[in-house]
Design an enzyme around this catalytic site. Structure first.
Site, PDB file in Angstrom:
ATOM      1  N   SER A  64       0.816  -1.218   0.000  1.00 14.14           N
ATOM      2  CA  SER A  64       0.000   0.000   0.000  1.00 14.14           C
ATOM      3  C   SER A  64       0.845   1.262   0.000  1.00 14.14           C
ATOM      4  CB  SER A  64      -0.870  -0.023   1.267  1.00 14.14           C
ATOM      5  OG  SER A  64      -1.211   1.278   1.681  1.00 14.14           O
ATOM      6  N   GLY A  65       0.509   2.192  -0.864  1.00 17.63           N
ATOM      7  CA  GLY A  65       1.227   3.477  -0.902  1.00 17.63           C
ATOM      8  C   GLY A  65       1.033   4.239   0.395  1.00 17.63           C
ATOM      9  N   LEU A  66      -0.210   4.210   0.897  1.00 16.43           N
ATOM     10  CA  LEU A  66      -0.502   4.904   2.153  1.00 16.43           C
ATOM     11  C   LEU A  66       0.331   4.315   3.293  1.00 16.43           C
ATOM     12  CD1 LEU A  66      -2.283   6.765   3.944  1.00 16.43           C
ATOM     13  CD2 LEU A  66      -3.895   4.866   4.116  1.00 16.43           C
ATOM     14  N   ASP A  76       1.097  10.378   2.154  1.00 19.82           N
ATOM     15  CA  ASP A  76       0.755   9.607   0.951  1.00 19.82           C
ATOM     16  C   ASP A  76       0.554  10.587  -0.214  1.00 19.82           C
ATOM     17  OD1 ASP A  76       0.001   7.546  -0.718  1.00 19.82           O
ATOM     18  OD2 ASP A  76      -2.054   7.426   0.042  1.00 19.82           O
ATOM     19  N   ASP A 103       1.087  -0.772  -5.030  1.00 19.61           N
ATOM     20  CA  ASP A 103       0.312   0.442  -5.275  1.00 19.61           C
ATOM     21  C   ASP A 103       1.266   1.434  -5.946  1.00 19.61           C
ATOM     22  OD1 ASP A 103      -1.109   2.761  -5.150  1.00 19.61           O
ATOM     23  OD2 ASP A 103      -1.406   2.739  -2.974  1.00 19.61           O
ATOM     24  N   ASP A 105       0.534   4.257  -7.307  1.00 15.24           N
ATOM     25  CA  ASP A 105      -0.038   5.614  -7.349  1.00 15.24           C
ATOM     26  C   ASP A 105      -0.381   6.003  -8.789  1.00 15.24           C
ATOM     27  OD1 ASP A 105       0.116   5.720  -4.625  1.00 15.24           O
ATOM     28  OD2 ASP A 105       2.027   6.776  -4.570  1.00 15.24           O
ATOM     29  N   GLU A 132      -3.488   4.533 -10.624  1.00 19.14           N
ATOM     30  CA  GLU A 132      -4.789   5.179 -10.533  1.00 19.14           C
ATOM     31  C   GLU A 132      -4.854   6.365 -11.491  1.00 19.14           C
ATOM     32  OE1 GLU A 132      -3.842   5.525  -6.380  1.00 19.14           O
ATOM     33  OE2 GLU A 132      -4.211   7.696  -6.398  1.00 19.14           O
ATOM     34  N   LYS A 138       0.126  12.496  -6.353  1.00 17.10           N
ATOM     35  CA  LYS A 138      -1.231  12.079  -5.985  1.00 17.10           C
ATOM     36  C   LYS A 138      -1.598  12.528  -4.565  1.00 17.10           C
ATOM     37  CE  LYS A 138      -2.155   9.051  -3.540  1.00 17.10           C
ATOM     38  NZ  LYS A 138      -2.259   7.578  -3.581  1.00 17.10           N
ATOM     39  N   ASN A 140      -4.168  11.068  -1.340  1.00 18.83           N
ATOM     40  CA  ASN A 140      -4.941   9.883  -0.957  1.00 18.83           C
ATOM     41  C   ASN A 140      -6.423  10.104  -1.257  1.00 18.83           C
ATOM     42  OD1 ASN A 140      -6.600   8.239   1.245  1.00 18.83           O
ATOM     43  ND2 ASN A 140      -4.676   7.179   0.828  1.00 18.83           N
ATOM     44  N   SER A 141      -7.059   9.052  -1.741  1.00 17.69           N
ATOM     45  CA  SER A 141      -8.447   9.145  -2.219  1.00 17.69           C
ATOM     46  C   SER A 141      -9.433   9.551  -1.123  1.00 17.69           C
ATOM     47  CB  SER A 141      -8.887   7.808  -2.796  1.00 17.69           C
ATOM     48  OG  SER A 141      -8.025   7.432  -3.826  1.00 17.69           O
ATOM     49  N   ARG A 176      -6.737   1.546 -11.905  1.00 21.99           N
ATOM     50  CA  ARG A 176      -7.671   1.900 -10.816  1.00 21.99           C
ATOM     51  C   ARG A 176      -8.499   3.112 -11.230  1.00 21.99           C
ATOM     52  NH1 ARG A 176      -5.511   3.147  -4.766  1.00 21.99           N
ATOM     53  NH2 ARG A 176      -6.731   5.032  -4.344  1.00 21.99           N
ATOM     54  N   HIS A 207     -12.831   1.997  -7.136  1.00 22.92           N
ATOM     55  CA  HIS A 207     -12.661   2.488  -5.768  1.00 22.92           C
ATOM     56  C   HIS A 207     -13.827   3.376  -5.370  1.00 22.92           C
ATOM     57  CE1 HIS A 207     -10.491   2.654  -2.186  1.00 22.92           C
ATOM     58  NE2 HIS A 207      -9.611   3.605  -2.426  1.00 22.92           N
TER      59      HIS A 207
HETATM   60  C1  SPV Z   1      -3.415   2.500  -0.474  1.00 22.58           C
HETATM   61  O1  SPV Z   1      -3.511   1.539   0.290  1.00 22.58           O
HETATM   62  O2  SPV Z   1      -2.460   3.273  -0.491  1.00 22.58           O
HETATM   63  C2  SPV Z   1      -4.489   2.754  -1.425  1.00 22.58           C
HETATM   64  C3  SPV Z   1      -5.812   2.287  -1.112  1.00 22.58           C
HETATM   65  O3  SPV Z   1      -4.279   3.396  -2.413  1.00 22.58           O
HETATM   66  S1  SPV Z   1      -6.641   3.582  -0.416  1.00 22.58           S
HETATM   67  O4  SPV Z   1      -5.856   4.142   0.658  1.00 22.58           O
HETATM   68  O5  SPV Z   1      -7.890   2.988   0.009  1.00 22.58           O
HETATM   69  O6  SPV Z   1      -6.882   4.595  -1.430  1.00 22.58           O
HETATM   70 MG    MG Z   2      -2.526   4.333  -2.401  1.00 22.98          MG
END
Ligand code: SPV
Ligand code: MG
Length: 393
Positions: A64-66, A76, A103, A105, A132, A138, A140-141, A176, A207
């Site tokens: 996971s990027g986060l 992130d 991930d 990004d 994505e 980026k 975070n979503s 994504r 997502h």
């Molecule tokens: C991550 O885990 O970094 C993701 C998923 O991109 S989310 O945080 O749900 O966007």
């Molecule tokens: Mg991410």
């Protein structure tokens, strides 16, 4: 409709491992994505958490990027460079044998940056990358709203460049779709799904940040399983897993839960130790030290040391110190000449120290005359009663 959703997806012949050869991690992930059953992958953010995911029996890892960013102490927002992320991924891949989906990004730039990333990921034994359709750097979503989306054609070019650059034929590029999160609606999400699929994406992530899964389930029904769909039920976690199974979801990502439990665990133990200033009630609540060594693989190192490490034979020394030294007259009346004192230290003691300094710790002294006076620590003695007749050697 349901039969179309749950129909078995077929892997292209290209991705089938040759008979008798272990499939690459990428091929394992491809099989997972294309299987008719719902599969699960779990977040990890470093070598240790990757091992724990594997130990728990998961078939794959979400890098996971986060989580990787948070574990590095940054946001992130692409604050860690892609090569810094690559370093972490290398540790994760080396530590495990199950596939890692990274991930990626937004791909760290345009098609050119992305295709270099893909090559490097293939070199490091990573099984796939998810990009994505947003803009670099980026965000975070789950932060803010209406984040700008990438132009569809530009993003399709990125997917194509990635597919053309992968050096493992089974490497997976996952596209994504952020249209639902950014408020562009279902039609736009489906339009993007169609375009990204046509550009060569091996799977899609749809997502959402809603607390219910309705839009995700609608998307899956509309998409009709034309390519594998991955979902990330972080905010809509209350939805029963079977609902995703029923609409033919390929894979669920549990996206950040190892990071979040680690934060909670570290906070708790730090807070308590700060307050309590003793380990007495803490020790039994943390992983035993032996577990740390086990996870690190120390048993293997011990076996390897037996196999490869040169074994040094320990050498010893024998000092002959049995005679009186009668020429020294009264000086040796009560002790042998080896025990004569020279500026506070006996001759024998000086000899033993010199041998010890050269790594000879096993020193045996042959005693004879006044043997009881030879009383140095750290030596062995053997008595030669007949020293007067046997000579020095
Ligand atoms: C991550 O885990 O970094 C993701 C998923 O991109 S989310 O945080 O749900 O966007
Ligand atoms: Mg991410």
């Amino acid at each position: 409709m349901v039969s179309a959703l749950t129909a078995k997806r077929q892997s292209p012949a290209l991705d089938r491992p040759e008979q008798g050869r272990t499939p690459s991690k990428a091929a394992k992930l491809r099989d997972m994505l294309q299987s008719a059953d719902l599969r699960f992958i779990m977040e990890a953010h470093n070598g240790l958490s990757a091992k724990i995911v594997q130990e728990a029996g998961f078939e794959g890892i979400w890098a996971s990027g986060l989580s990787v960013s948070a574990a590095l102490g940054v946001r992130d927002s692409n604050e860690a460079s892609w090569t810094q992320i690559l370093e972490v991924l290398e540790f994760m891949a080396d530590a495990t044998s199950i596939p890692i989906l990274v991930d990626g990004d937004t791909g760290y730039g345009n098609f050119n940056n992305f295709r270099r990333l893909v090559q490097k990921l293939c070199q490091r034994g990573i099984a796939g990358v998810c990009i994505e359709d947003k803009l670099f750097p980026k965000t975070n979503s789950f932060l803010g709203s209406h984040q700008p989306l990438a132009d569809i054609d530009e993003f399709c070019g990125k997917i194509k460049a990635g597919k053309d650059s992968q050096t493992d034929a089974a490497f997976n590029i996952v596209a994504r779709i952020e249209a639902l999160i950014s408020g562009w609606g279902m039609d736009e999400a489906l339009r993007r799904a169609e375009a990204f699929h046509a550009a060569g994406a091996d799977a899609l992530v749809i997502h959402s940040k809603q607390s219910g899964a309705e839009e995700i389930l609608t998307f899956c029904r509309e998409w009709g399983n034309r390519s594998p769909v991955i979902v990330i039920p972080t905010t809509y976690y209350r939805t029963p897993t079977d609902r995703f199974r029923q609409v033919g979801v390929s894979t669920i990502i549990w996206a950040n839960h190892n990071l979040r439990i680690a934060i909670q665990g570290m906070r708790e133990v730090s807070r308590r130790l700060r307050q309590e200033e003793t380990l007495i009630d803490i020790e039994d609540t943390v992983a035993p030290l032996g577990d740390v060594f086990k996870l690190a693989g120390n048993a293997e190192l011990e076996q390897a040391e037996d196999r490869y490490l040169a074994k040094h034979k320990s050498a010893g020394a024998i000092l002959l110190a049995a005679t009186r030294g009668s020429a020294l007259g009264d000086l040796t009346r009560a002790k042998p000449k080896c025990m004569l004192d020279v500026r506070g230290t006996s001759i024998l003691q000086r000899h033993v120290a010199a041998l010890n300094n050269h790594g000879l710790s096993d020193v045996t002294v042959v005693t004879g005359y006044k043997a009881e006076a030879v009383n140095l620590p750290g030596i062995k003695t053997v008595l030669n009663d007949a020293y007067e007749t046997t000579g020095e050697a």
